[in-house]
Design a protein around this motif. Structure first.
Motif: not given
Length: 155
Positions: A59-62, A67-69, A85-86, A90-91
């Protein structure tokens, strides 16, 4: 009427995202003192269920990609948006957060076009936290409506 865990989590995310959208619209930042505790609470919640780590990590990956962007292109999106969004991923899981991100970008596009054509302004400064909030609402309302209709048909 019984409320399941998914609905409680969605409502929790709506309240949290409402506050984040407000602070983003007002101050142009989403505070870490909101996103980090929500993220950590999600870790504790899912680990306590026993099925947590794969669900939470996927769930955290997108959100992590967003965040990296933000780290490489801070003029496009803020790091607070990515952290929100992370935590949301996750939720809620990877698929709901991907849909929320897609809807949020469409909301941002429409908002930009409206600023450009109706107000004759450059659409360079849009608080994306507001778009995330709109994306979450637009994702959840139809889903809740459909779930209720399926329950009515099944009973």
């Amino acid at each position: 009427m019984w409320v399941d865990q998914a609905q409680v989590v969605y409502i929790l995310m709506v309240f949290i995202t409402t506050y984040c959208a407000y602070t983003d619209a007002k101050n142009r930042m989403i505070p870490d003192n909101i996103t980090i505790p929500v993220l950590l609470a999600g870790v504790v919640y899912h680990l306590s269920l026993g099925n947590g780590s794969p669900f939470f990590i996927k769930g955290m990956i997108p959100g992590f990609i967003i965040w990296l962007l933000a780290l490489f292109r801070p003029d496009w999106i803020g790091a607070g948006d990515g952290k929100l969004l992370i935590a949301m991923g996750g939720w809620l899981g990877w698929l709901p957060v991907c849909i929320v991100i897609l809807i949020a970008y469409y909301v941002a596009l429409v908002w930009s076009l409206m600023k450009k054509y109706f107000r004759k302004q450059q659409p360079s400064d849009i608080p994306f936290g507001v778009c995330i909030f709109a994306g979450l609402l637009l994702y959840g309302i139809p889903v809740q409506f459909i779930v209720e209709r399926v329950r009515l048909i099944g009973s």
